[in-house]
Every structure is written in structure tokens, then in C-alpha cells.
Design a protein around this motif. Structure first.
Motif, mmCIF file in Angstrom:
data_model
loop_
_atom_site.group_PDB
_atom_site.id
_atom_site.type_symbol
_atom_site.label_atom_id
_atom_site.label_comp_id
_atom_site.label_asym_id
_atom_site.label_seq_id
_atom_site.Cartn_x
_atom_site.Cartn_y
_atom_site.Cartn_z
ATOM 1 N N GLU A 82 4.034 3.453 8.766
ATOM 2 C CA GLU A 82 4.248 2.041 9.061
ATOM 3 C C GLU A 82 5.132 1.455 7.974
ATOM 4 N N ALA A 83 6.089 0.623 8.351
ATOM 5 C CA ALA A 83 6.963 -0.035 7.383
ATOM 6 C C ALA A 83 7.337 -1.403 7.926
ATOM 7 N N CYS A 84 7.449 -2.391 7.037
ATOM 8 C CA CYS A 84 7.828 -3.730 7.482
ATOM 9 C C CYS A 84 8.510 -4.482 6.346
ATOM 10 N N VAL A 133 16.999 -7.101 10.704
ATOM 11 C CA VAL A 133 16.470 -7.151 9.340
ATOM 12 C C VAL A 133 17.128 -6.062 8.513
ATOM 13 N N GLN A 134 17.467 -6.394 7.275
ATOM 14 C CA GLN A 134 17.953 -5.391 6.327
ATOM 15 C C GLN A 134 17.431 -5.767 4.949
ATOM 16 N N VAL A 135 16.441 -4.996 4.458
ATOM 17 C CA VAL A 135 15.774 -5.321 3.202
ATOM 18 C C VAL A 135 15.527 -4.045 2.400
ATOM 19 N N THR A 136 15.224 -4.212 1.135
ATOM 20 C CA THR A 136 14.825 -3.096 0.273
ATOM 21 C C THR A 136 13.572 -3.492 -0.496
ATOM 22 N N GLY A 137 12.843 -2.479 -0.972
ATOM 23 C CA GLY A 137 11.694 -2.724 -1.835
ATOM 24 C C GLY A 137 10.533 -3.418 -1.160
ATOM 25 N N ARG A 138 10.282 -3.120 0.105
ATOM 26 C CA ARG A 138 9.186 -3.778 0.813
ATOM 27 C C ARG A 138 8.006 -2.816 1.001
ATOM 28 N N SER A 139 7.180 -3.059 2.020
ATOM 29 C CA SER A 139 5.894 -2.349 2.107
ATOM 30 C C SER A 139 5.879 -1.285 3.193
ATOM 31 N N GLY A 140 4.828 -0.491 3.165
ATOM 32 C CA GLY A 140 4.612 0.517 4.185
ATOM 33 C C GLY A 140 3.239 1.142 4.023
#
Length: 236
Positions: free
Chosen positions: A12-14, A201-208
Motif C-alpha cells: 500500500e502506498a499513498c 499526484v507526484q510526490v516523494t517521501g510519503r507513506s506505505g
């Protein structure tokens, strides 16, 4: 009644931070959440007699506010290698349309607005993982990658047990090596799914999160009308 037995692993990643608040039934960071769940099915997995071993499924979802209150919109992707029978069975299962424990996925998927086959690539090399979904025509719908989240001075990654999502995602409570979900540090997440509101969406350093899943629901033979009447007449 259809039955099924599904086991495997999920990623899972968001675009939330550190740990997605959905895992503790809280509102998403910044008031909205866009993310994915990728399932890889183990050998022996089947749905109503259809062997789905080795198949992969990815759901891409968005919601504003608490997902249990405002609802979720989802696009479901099934591996392009799946046969027509497998595709039909998998989309029913992972959209939460079957009875039994899989029905809980309906509260995760919400409104499934599209279902299609696509090229899905999931790689796991040591601790690092990546997910990519490429639609027919060559456009990339999803790219995500990450590693286990290990905090300073810790030797093992963060593991959560008995979360709000654990029953719906079929996370086993035992044995110990399969119980719980491991928090991930997302290296990057790109989502380009135009059917979804907020689906860019285009992001870095998030959760999973990563973990094991399992769903089992025995097949029940159909009961003929005459048999129902007989059973009814046999009551005292």
C-alpha cells in the motif's frame, strides 16, 4: 454460492506522511488521500473454482476527508496476463462484490468507477519494492517505490497490528511472522488516473505499508426449491 481461497502479499502506498491515517481510522493528511494497493496472489489461490495463482491486482483510489464518512472512488487494474475468466473473478473479488470476508473490501474500494486490464510490474529486491501500472497504449498510470521505515536508533522497521484496515485487507493475526503490517518509507509516488477526482499526484517521501493477506469463504452448494420446502415442512 461462490467460494474462494486467496492468500498472498500486498503493498500500500499513498500521499500521506509517515503512516497513512486510514490505518487508524483518522482523517487523511491535508484533508485528502490518493494512493494504491497492489496484491500479489500466491499459488493455490482460487475464486469459485477459477485458479488465480500468480495474478496481480492494483486498485488506485482517492477520497476527501475520512473514507468511512465521505466514501472513496477507485479504478481497478488486473494484470493483462489474466484470462477472461480470471479477470472477471478478480474484479468481482477485489471490488468487494463477493460475500464473506472479501465483502469488507467494498468499504476500502468505495465506488469502483472503472475496471481494466493493464501491464502490472511488481518488483521486490531485498528490502526495496516498486510497483508500476501501464495502461493499454503505453501510458503509465502508477509508479511507486519504497523501503521499510526504520526510525533512528531502531534495528527493525515499524510494525502495526490490529489496525482499522486489518480486517478489511485480510491481514492475519497469526502466526507471528505474518501478523501485522510493516510501515514503508515511500521513495516516490506518481499517479495519473484521469477518471479519479484528484487522480494526478507526484510526490516523494510519503507513506506505505506491506503485509500478508488471506481470505477464505467455503463454497456452498445451491439448494433446490423442493429441498427448501422439505426443510420447511420438517419444522416442529
Amino acid at each position: 454460492m461462490p467460494g474462494y481461497r486467496l492468500e498472498g502479499s500486498f503493498i500500500e502506498a499513498c500521499d500521506c506522511y509517515t503512516v497513512c491515517p486510514c490505518w487508524v481510522d483518522d482523517d487523511p493528511d491535508e484533508g485528502h488521500c490518493t494512493g494504491l494497493i497492489a496484491w500479489v496472489l500466491d499459488p493455490g489461490s482460487e475464486i469459485d473454482g477459477v485458479d488465480v495463482s500468480g495474478c496481480t491486482v492494483v486498485s488506485v483510489s482517492t477520497h476527501v476527508g475520512n473514507r468511512r464518512v465521505t466514501g472513496t472512488a477507485t479504478v481497478l487494474f488486473v494484470d493483462e496476463e489474466a484470462s477472461k475468466k480470471q479477470f472477471k473473478a478478480l474484479r468481482q473479488a477485489f471490488a468487494g462484490r463477493l460475500s464473506g470476508p472479501l465483502a469488507g473490501l467494498a468499504t476500502v474500494s468505495g465506488e469502483v468507477i472503472a475496471e481494466e486490464q493493464a501491464r502490472i510490474t511488481i518488483t521486490e529486491r531485498r528490502a526495496r519494492w516498486s510497483v508500476e501500472v501501464v495502461r493499454d497504449g503505453g501510458s503509465s498510470a502508477v509508479r511507486a517505490s519504497g523501503t521499510p521505515r526504520v526510525f533512528e536508533d531502531a534495528t527493525r522497521p515499524l510494525v502495526l497490528q490490529a489496525t482499522a484496515l486489518s480486517p478489511e485487507l485480510g491481514v492475519p493475526e497469526e502466526p507471528a511472522e505474518s501478523a501485522g503490517v510493516t510501515a514503508q518509507a515511500g521513495e516516490g509516488l506518481t499517479v495519473r488516473v484521469g477518471e479519479l477526482p484528484g487522480g494526478f499526484v507526484q510526490v516523494t517521501g510519503r507513506s506505505g505499508m506491506r503485509g500478508r493477506f488471506g481470505y477464505a469463504h467455503p463454497r456452498r452448494p445451491a439448494v433446490r426449491a423442493g429441498e427448501k420446502v422439505a426443510a420447511g415442512n420438517g419444522r416442529g
